[in-house]
Design an enzyme around this catalytic site. Structure first.
Site, mmCIF file in Angstrom:
data_model
loop_
_atom_site.group_PDB
_atom_site.id
_atom_site.type_symbol
_atom_site.label_atom_id
_atom_site.label_comp_id
_atom_site.label_asym_id
_atom_site.label_seq_id
_atom_site.Cartn_x
_atom_site.Cartn_y
_atom_site.Cartn_z
ATOM 1 C CG ASP A 26 0.149 3.462 -10.689
ATOM 2 O OD1 ASP A 26 -0.347 2.753 -9.791
ATOM 3 O OD2 ASP A 26 1.363 3.449 -10.962
ATOM 4 C CB VAL A 29 0.255 3.972 -17.752
ATOM 5 C CG1 VAL A 29 1.543 4.145 -18.549
ATOM 6 C CG2 VAL A 29 -0.586 5.239 -17.862
ATOM 7 C CE1 TYR A 146 8.013 -1.501 -5.012
ATOM 8 C CE2 TYR A 146 7.836 -0.290 -7.077
ATOM 9 C CZ TYR A 146 7.281 -0.698 -5.879
ATOM 10 O OH TYR A 146 6.016 -0.308 -5.540
ATOM 11 N N GLY A 147 14.230 -2.805 -6.262
ATOM 12 C CA GLY A 147 15.459 -3.313 -6.843
ATOM 13 C C GLY A 147 15.134 -4.218 -8.012
ATOM 14 C CE LYS A 177 3.705 0.642 -3.757
ATOM 15 N NZ LYS A 177 2.622 0.959 -4.713
ATOM 16 N N GLY A 202 2.361 -4.190 -2.592
ATOM 17 C CA GLY A 202 1.640 -5.452 -2.557
ATOM 18 C C GLY A 202 2.296 -6.562 -3.348
ATOM 19 N N GLY A 203 3.045 -6.196 -4.390
ATOM 20 C CA GLY A 203 3.647 -7.221 -5.224
ATOM 21 C C GLY A 203 2.608 -7.934 -6.059
ATOM 22 N N GLY A 230 -2.236 -2.182 -4.624
ATOM 23 C CA GLY A 230 -3.249 -2.064 -5.659
ATOM 24 C C GLY A 230 -4.027 -3.337 -5.919
#
Length: 265
Positions: A26, A29, A146-147, A177, A202-203, A230
């Site tokens: 994704d 975008v 996520y933070g 996730k 994955g970061g 990704g």
């Protein structure tokens, strides 16, 4: 409706191991057509060849090549979006509905929430409402949490990651996730505090394939349910074989050394 949800979850999770290899696609975008995602038919086809359990994409990409000849793969439609060009790139908004995903034949939907952002309240509201709607349709929900915000000094800190996972769980997600915390002991605490499957993100793209596979292996050993990664997958120079070895690590407990030998690295 619970039967429908169970059937759909089995399309994105290996029914024997209860784990999954998901490849998010994704990114267009957020950052545009980056390397690895220019030709979507080729990209999805390579994930199918590698044996990924599911791919994740925005609604408009489904028509560009989800179902491929010679194989099949689970489909997760992402409902959130923002762009890196915005002055508020962490402020995700809903751009699709559960009903959109159903019409496309999706096996699950996903929603992105950034805890700590100034627009956190809206993102939490969106996740809660999507989870309620999806439950009525028997549609599984993956929450990416996520933070990221002014008060978050380290988004990988165990207490931040555990908070993220708990928010996803408590607002109704069927899968959460979150980032990997960096070590098995702290990640095990994250998993133990969550009653739904936890997969790792994955970061940033990693330079070392060994480091990436080691992270995946460690997360699974700590009780994680696999990965949703990704760029470290679809931008790899040998991405088909990488997906194959990741599947072995996640589903067959393949060692990191053996995985690298199979990959030729």
């Amino acid at each position: 409706m619970q039967m429908g949800k169970s059937i759909r979850l089995e399309r994105i999770f290996n029914r024997n191991t209860g784990k999954t290899v998901i490849v998010p696609m994704d990114h267009g975008v957020s950052v545009g057509p980056i390397d690895g995602l220019v030709d979507m038919r080729e990209a999805v086809g390579d994930m199918v060849k590698g044996g990924a359990n599911a791919v994740l994409m925005q609604k408009g990409l489904v028509r560009c090549g989800h179902r491929m000849e010679g194989g099949d793969v689970g489909l997760i439609v992402h409902l959130s979006a923002s762009t890196s060009l915005s002055p508020f790139p962490n402020a995700k908004v809903l751009v699709a509905t559960v009903e959109d995903a159903i019409r496309m034949g999706a096996d699950a939907v996903s929603v992105h929430v950034n805890l700590g952002d100034e627009t956190e309240s809206r993102m939490l509201k969106d996740l809660g409402e999507v989870a309620s709607c999806a439950a009525g349709w028997g549609m599984p929900v993956l929450a990416m949490v996520y933070g990221r915000g002014p008060k978050v000094e380290n988004e990988f800190a165990p207490e931040v990651v555990a908070h993220c996972a708990r928010v996803g769980e408590e607002l109704g997600a069927d899968v959460v996730k979150v980032p990997y915390t960096g070590d098995q002991e702290s990640f095990r605490r994250v998993v133990d505090s969550c009653c739904v499957p936890v997969v790792i993100a994955g970061g940033p793209k990693l330079d070392s394939t060994r480091d990436f596979i080691q992270m995946v292996s460690d997360s699974v050993e700590a009780g994680g349910a696999g990965l949703s990664v990704g760029r470290n997958v679809f931008q790899h120079k040998n991405r088909v074989n990488l997906v194959k070895v990741l599947s072995k690590v996640v589903h067959e407990d393949e060692s990191v050394d053996s995985a690298l030998e199979i990959l030729g690295e």
